[in-house]
Design an enzyme around this catalytic site. Structure first.
Site, PDB file in Angstrom:
ATOM      1  N   VAL A 112      -2.700  69.088  19.249  1.00 48.75           N
ATOM      2  CA  VAL A 112      -2.735  67.806  19.992  1.00 48.75           C
ATOM      3  C   VAL A 112      -3.616  66.987  18.807  1.00 48.75           C
ATOM      4  O   VAL A 112      -3.421  65.683  19.129  1.00 48.75           O
ATOM      5  CB  VAL A 112      -4.650  68.804  19.851  1.00 48.75           C
ATOM      6  CG1 VAL A 112      -4.513  69.235  21.795  1.00 48.75           C
ATOM      7  CG2 VAL A 112      -5.865  69.033  19.230  1.00 48.75           C
ATOM      8  N   LYS A 113      -3.407  67.669  17.314  1.00 47.82           N
ATOM      9  CA  LYS A 113      -3.393  66.848  16.044  1.00 47.82           C
ATOM     10  C   LYS A 113      -4.052  64.997  16.187  1.00 47.82           C
ATOM     11  O   LYS A 113      -4.264  64.041  15.640  1.00 47.82           O
ATOM     12  CB  LYS A 113      -1.695  65.611  16.136  1.00 47.82           C
ATOM     13  CG  LYS A 113      -0.739  66.795  15.835  1.00 47.82           C
ATOM     14  CD  LYS A 113       0.838  65.439  15.897  1.00 47.82           C
ATOM     15  CE  LYS A 113       1.657  66.232  15.747  1.00 47.82           C
ATOM     16  NZ  LYS A 113       1.920  67.532  17.033  1.00 47.82           N
ATOM     17  N   ARG A 114      -5.359  65.698  16.800  1.00 53.97           N
ATOM     18  CA  ARG A 114      -7.046  65.762  16.800  1.00 53.97           C
ATOM     19  C   ARG A 114      -7.795  64.881  15.196  1.00 53.97           C
ATOM     20  O   ARG A 114      -6.868  65.868  14.198  1.00 53.97           O
ATOM     21  CB  ARG A 114      -7.607  66.551  17.548  1.00 53.97           C
ATOM     22  CG  ARG A 114      -7.547  66.103  19.472  1.00 53.97           C
ATOM     23  CD  ARG A 114      -7.501  64.790  19.632  1.00 53.97           C
ATOM     24  NE  ARG A 114      -7.244  64.689  21.044  1.00 53.97           N
ATOM     25  CZ  ARG A 114      -6.029  64.983  22.004  1.00 53.97           C
ATOM     26  NH1 ARG A 114      -5.492  64.756  21.073  1.00 53.97           N
ATOM     27  NH2 ARG A 114      -6.249  65.313  23.291  1.00 53.97           N
TER      28      ARG A 114
END
Length: 271
Positions: A94-96
């Site tokens: 998700v590369k949050r």
């Protein structure tokens, strides 16, 4: 068991390959299931049947589920729930990255054991400062989960940030790797906080030994080879999770063919 301990056990039992679950539209059409919610559902079910308890790691890409709205997210939730506790570890891509209470909310959404979208690990971006990731590390520690931090990505735009010099005298990527090394200090058999280092980055002088897992996207159809992995990672190749999606998913929708393709990737990874 900590995520680092579980990851080491999964690598030893199944091999290091991480299989991406990327239901992009062209793939759903190629499978003959259609770029529809029903097609997504059939795709996800086939991946669960093929990979659960058969490979060490799978990496669902959240965006390809989110594009179908709430019903797509529900399929992602079910996919994660069906895969977990089968011996296969889930890394939710998700590369949050955010600050304060927002970062904590993201961490709770993806890493809290009681969340409907709980994964074994999550990918995050450190470019609001590594300290902004503290909520992810804290929630991960509380839930024996893992965090993979972008460090050296293989996209052509990455170096303009990651190779830039920081006030420490290191590169930005070097600062990220040093922070991970500190976070994993003393952990055995390895820490739970890993770095994302592309399998196609070319040469690097960075110290990649963070005493944690190294997620290496770009292996297989995107051009990364076993020789690239040996060259890039050298003495820490035993920490690497080479990630591939198209190389395996192109064998679908037949479940047996998917499983055989994943097994073949693991067999090729003599690092």
């Amino acid at each position: 068991m900590s995520f680092g301990s579980r990851a080491r056990a999964a690598m030893d039992a199944y091999g290091p390959a991480c299989i991406g679950i990327d239901p992009h539209g062209a793939l759903l059409e190629a499978w003959g299931v259609g770029d529809t919610l029903e097609g997504l559902d059939r795709f996800a079910a086939a991946c669960v049947e093929a990979f659960a308890g058969q490979v060490g790691f799978v990496k669902p890409q959240s965006a390809f589920f989110e594009r179908f709205g709430a019903r797509g997210v529900a399929i992602l939730e079910r996919t994660l729930q069906d895969l977990r506790h089968t011996g296969t570890l889930t890394i939710l891509d998700v590369k949050r990255g955010d600050i304060g209470s927002t970062a904590e909310a993201y961490a709770d959404a993806y890493l809290d054991e009681d969340s409907p979208m709980a994964a074994d690990a999550v990918t995050v971006s450190p470019y609001l400062g590594f300290g902004s990731l503290r909520p992810f590390l804290d929630v991960a520690e509380k839930n024996d989960a893992g965090v993979f931090v972008l460090a050296l990505t293989s996209n052509p735009e990455g170096p303009e940030v990651q190779h830039a010099a920081s006030s420490s005298g290191r590169t930005v990527a070097g600062d990220v790797l040093a922070a991970l090394r500190a976070a994993n200090e003393g952990a055995t058999p390895m820490g739970s906080y890993g770095a994302v280092v592309g399998a196609t980055i070319g040469e690097t002088d960075e110290d990649l030994d963070v005493n944690g897992p190294l997620l290496a996207p770009g292996f297989g159809s995107q051009g990364g080879t076993v020789d690239d992995l040996r060259r890039i990672f050298g003495d820490v190749a035993h920490l690497v999770l080479p990630s591939t999606s198209r190389q395996v998913l192109s064998a679908g929708p037949d479940v047996d063919a998917l499983r055989a393709a994943a097994v073949a990737v693991n067999e090729s990874l003599q690092l």
